[in-house]
Design a protein around this motif. Structure first.
Motif, PDB file in Angstrom:
ATOM      1  N   MET A  91       3.272 -47.862 -36.041  1.00  0.00           N
ATOM      2  CA  MET A  91       4.365 -48.300 -35.177  1.00  0.00           C
ATOM      3  C   MET A  91       3.862 -48.467 -33.746  1.00  0.00           C
ATOM      4  N   PRO A  92       4.434 -49.375 -32.993  1.00  0.00           N
ATOM      5  CA  PRO A  92       4.021 -49.543 -31.597  1.00  0.00           C
ATOM      6  C   PRO A  92       4.478 -48.362 -30.742  1.00  0.00           C
ATOM      7  N   HIS A  93       3.603 -47.921 -29.875  1.00  0.00           N
ATOM      8  CA  HIS A  93       3.903 -46.860 -28.928  1.00  0.00           C
ATOM      9  C   HIS A  93       3.580 -47.358 -27.526  1.00  0.00           C
ATOM     10  N   SER A  94       4.464 -47.064 -26.575  1.00  0.00           N
ATOM     11  CA  SER A  94       4.196 -47.328 -25.163  1.00  0.00           C
ATOM     12  C   SER A  94       4.217 -45.998 -24.436  1.00  0.00           C
ATOM     13  N   LEU A  95       3.073 -45.568 -23.978  1.00  0.00           N
ATOM     14  CA  LEU A  95       2.925 -44.273 -23.329  1.00  0.00           C
ATOM     15  C   LEU A  95       2.719 -44.453 -21.833  1.00  0.00           C
ATOM     16  N   ILE A  96       3.390 -43.625 -21.065  1.00  0.00           N
ATOM     17  CA  ILE A  96       3.229 -43.627 -19.609  1.00  0.00           C
ATOM     18  C   ILE A  96       2.467 -42.383 -19.200  1.00  0.00           C
ATOM     19  N   LEU A  97       1.322 -42.590 -18.566  1.00  0.00           N
ATOM     20  CA  LEU A  97       0.539 -41.486 -18.016  1.00  0.00           C
ATOM     21  C   LEU A  97       0.830 -41.392 -16.524  1.00  0.00           C
ATOM     22  N   ASN A  98       1.363 -40.267 -16.100  1.00  0.00           N
ATOM     23  CA  ASN A  98       1.610 -40.036 -14.685  1.00  0.00           C
ATOM     24  C   ASN A  98       0.361 -39.410 -14.073  1.00  0.00           C
ATOM     25  N   LEU A  99      -0.124 -40.030 -13.012  1.00  0.00           N
ATOM     26  CA  LEU A  99      -1.424 -39.687 -12.442  1.00  0.00           C
ATOM     27  C   LEU A  99      -1.306 -39.344 -10.962  1.00  0.00           C
ATOM     28  N   THR A 100      -2.187 -38.470 -10.509  1.00  0.00           N
ATOM     29  CA  THR A 100      -2.293 -38.158  -9.083  1.00  0.00           C
ATOM     30  C   THR A 100      -3.761 -38.166  -8.694  1.00  0.00           C
ATOM     31  N   PRO A 101      -4.193 -39.105  -7.862  1.00  0.00           N
ATOM     32  CA  PRO A 101      -5.599 -39.134  -7.433  1.00  0.00           C
ATOM     33  C   PRO A 101      -5.883 -38.008  -6.446  1.00  0.00           C
ATOM     34  N   GLN A 102      -7.069 -37.432  -6.571  1.00  0.00           N
ATOM     35  CA  GLN A 102      -7.497 -36.377  -5.657  1.00  0.00           C
ATOM     36  C   GLN A 102      -8.374 -36.919  -4.533  1.00  0.00           C
ATOM     37  N   SER A 103      -8.731 -38.181  -4.644  1.00  0.00           N
ATOM     38  CA  SER A 103      -9.485 -38.880  -3.606  1.00  0.00           C
ATOM     39  C   SER A 103      -9.040 -40.342  -3.646  1.00  0.00           C
ATOM     40  N   PRO A 104      -9.285 -41.100  -2.592  1.00  0.00           N
ATOM     41  CA  PRO A 104      -8.806 -42.486  -2.572  1.00  0.00           C
ATOM     42  C   PRO A 104      -9.383 -43.326  -3.716  1.00  0.00           C
ATOM     43  N   ALA A 113      -5.189 -40.390  -1.693  1.00  0.00           N
ATOM     44  CA  ALA A 113      -5.127 -39.135  -2.429  1.00  0.00           C
ATOM     45  C   ALA A 113      -3.714 -38.559  -2.370  1.00  0.00           C
ATOM     46  N   GLY A 114      -3.254 -38.001  -3.483  1.00  0.00           N
ATOM     47  CA  GLY A 114      -1.925 -37.404  -3.539  1.00  0.00           C
ATOM     48  C   GLY A 114      -0.811 -38.376  -3.845  1.00  0.00           C
ATOM     49  N   THR A 115      -1.120 -39.662  -3.986  1.00  0.00           N
ATOM     50  CA  THR A 115      -0.097 -40.663  -4.277  1.00  0.00           C
ATOM     51  C   THR A 115       0.341 -40.558  -5.740  1.00  0.00           C
ATOM     52  N   SER A 116       1.637 -40.555  -5.990  1.00  0.00           N
ATOM     53  CA  SER A 116       2.146 -40.537  -7.365  1.00  0.00           C
ATOM     54  C   SER A 116       1.973 -41.918  -7.990  1.00  0.00           C
ATOM     55  N   CYS A 117       1.288 -41.974  -9.131  1.00  0.00           N
ATOM     56  CA  CYS A 117       1.012 -43.241  -9.804  1.00  0.00           C
ATOM     57  C   CYS A 117       1.369 -43.118 -11.285  1.00  0.00           C
ATOM     58  N   TRP A 118       1.500 -44.253 -11.930  1.00  0.00           N
ATOM     59  CA  TRP A 118       1.653 -44.246 -13.384  1.00  0.00           C
ATOM     60  C   TRP A 118       0.897 -45.411 -14.002  1.00  0.00           C
ATOM     61  N   TRP A 119       0.576 -45.221 -15.280  1.00  0.00           N
ATOM     62  CA  TRP A 119      -0.277 -46.169 -15.999  1.00  0.00           C
ATOM     63  C   TRP A 119       0.222 -46.246 -17.428  1.00  0.00           C
ATOM     64  N   ARG A 120       0.408 -47.448 -17.935  1.00  0.00           N
ATOM     65  CA  ARG A 120       0.970 -47.627 -19.276  1.00  0.00           C
ATOM     66  C   ARG A 120      -0.124 -47.984 -20.284  1.00  0.00           C
ATOM     67  N   ILE A 172      -4.146 -36.215 -14.718  1.00  0.00           N
ATOM     68  CA  ILE A 172      -3.020 -36.686 -15.512  1.00  0.00           C
ATOM     69  C   ILE A 172      -2.013 -35.549 -15.548  1.00  0.00           C
ATOM     70  N   THR A 173      -0.913 -35.715 -14.846  1.00  0.00           N
ATOM     71  CA  THR A 173       0.046 -34.619 -14.694  1.00  0.00           C
ATOM     72  C   THR A 173       1.025 -34.531 -15.853  1.00  0.00           C
ATOM     73  N   SER A 174       1.337 -35.658 -16.493  1.00  0.00           N
ATOM     74  CA  SER A 174       2.255 -35.651 -17.632  1.00  0.00           C
ATOM     75  C   SER A 174       2.142 -36.971 -18.368  1.00  0.00           C
ATOM     76  N   ILE A 175       2.658 -36.977 -19.609  1.00  0.00           N
ATOM     77  CA  ILE A 175       2.680 -38.181 -20.435  1.00  0.00           C
ATOM     78  C   ILE A 175       4.085 -38.342 -20.998  1.00  0.00           C
ATOM     79  N   GLN A 176       4.641 -39.548 -20.888  1.00  0.00           N
ATOM     80  CA  GLN A 176       5.967 -39.843 -21.402  1.00  0.00           C
ATOM     81  C   GLN A 176       5.854 -40.814 -22.572  1.00  0.00           C
ATOM     82  N   GLY A 177       6.620 -40.533 -23.633  1.00  0.00           N
ATOM     83  CA  GLY A 177       6.611 -41.400 -24.807  1.00  0.00           C
ATOM     84  C   GLY A 177       7.956 -41.973 -25.158  1.00  0.00           C
ATOM     85  N   THR A 178       9.006 -41.599 -24.404  1.00  0.00           N
ATOM     86  CA  THR A 178      10.350 -42.116 -24.630  1.00  0.00           C
ATOM     87  C   THR A 178      10.919 -42.635 -23.318  1.00  0.00           C
TER      88      THR A 178
END
Length: 232
Positions: free
Chosen positions: A1-14, A82-89, A123-129
């Motif tokens: 089945m198709p899954h779309s996962l969101i990885l929430n990321l925080t860089p520690q350097s630029p 650094a410290g910016t809240s980001c996400w990646w699918r 990677i601070t968290s992963i969302q699947g829903t």
């Protein structure tokens, strides 16, 4: 089945713009895969066949985007600080690939540094829903997709969230013709769904509305958002 996962990321350097291209995201994904299954990571790295995954550009989570995320940022002119809240699918089309990565999702260490170019990130968290502030995460079986399509009014609202190009032979084309769009989707559906369409024609597919503009894009990572059924 198709899954779309969101990885929430925080860089520690630029993260500098030169490390925000498709090949760097591809390298990060293969590193994630290899951390739980080195053999699979090597296979994906060497495989020339159609990949069972897609990767979005890195998104900076801005306050004004929290309630409505319709399009994606596809290029960055300045470093992500650094410290910016980001996400990646990460989108996965194959259950086998998803299951092999389950241990990564379940045993995530938010203090383990990963690398994107010269930058360290967590990677601070992963969302699947899907969430009210994050509609890009989801999962649905191929059988459910087939059933929903069977009950629809046969109208599609297809939106590309970043610039997209289609490979035709040895060249790229930017026009989303029905052959360019649906041949690729059909090929992947038949490969991964287990519900193969052997006799299907695109003759009855025609556009009723276009809203197109052109962009110059040297990034080799393209990403689309598929909305179905259409929003009213």
């Amino acid at each position: 089945m198709p899954h779309s996962l969101i990885l929430n990321l925080t860089p520690q350097s630029p993260i500098y713009p030169e490390f925000l291209s498709g090949r760097h995201f591809h390298a990060l994904f293969l590193t994630l895969v290899s951390s739980v299954d080195p053999t699979l990571g090597d296979y994906l790295h060497s495989s020339k066949a159609d990949k069972a995954f897609t990767l979005s550009p890195l998104q900076v989570l801005r306050e004004q985007d929290r309630k409505k995320i319709q399009t994606l940022q596809w290029e960055h002119q300045k470093p992500i600080l650094a410290g910016t809240s980001c996400w990646w699918r990460i989108s996965l089309l194959d259950d086998t690939l998803f299951s092999k990565l389950t241990s990564l999702w379940l045993n995530l260490n938010p203090k383990h540094p990963w690398h994107l170019g010269s930058a360290n990130l967590y990677i601070t968290s992963i969302q699947g829903t899907p969430q009210s502030t994050q509609p890009w995460a989801n999962a649905c079986t191929y059988a459910q997709l087939y059933e929903q399509a069977s009950q629809s009014d046969r109208t599609l609202n297809l939106a590309f969230a970043t610039p997209v190009a289609f490979r035709q032979g040895g060249y790229d084309t930017a026009l989303p013709s029905k052959e360019c769009v649906f041949n690729s989707l059909l090929s992947r559906w038949n490969k991964y769904s287990g519900i193969e369409f052997t006799n299907i024609s695109f003759e009855s597919i025609y556009p009723s509305f276009f809203n197109i503009n052109t962009e110059i894009n040297s990034n080799s990572s393209f990403f689309l958002r598929f909305e179905y059924p259409p929003r009213r």
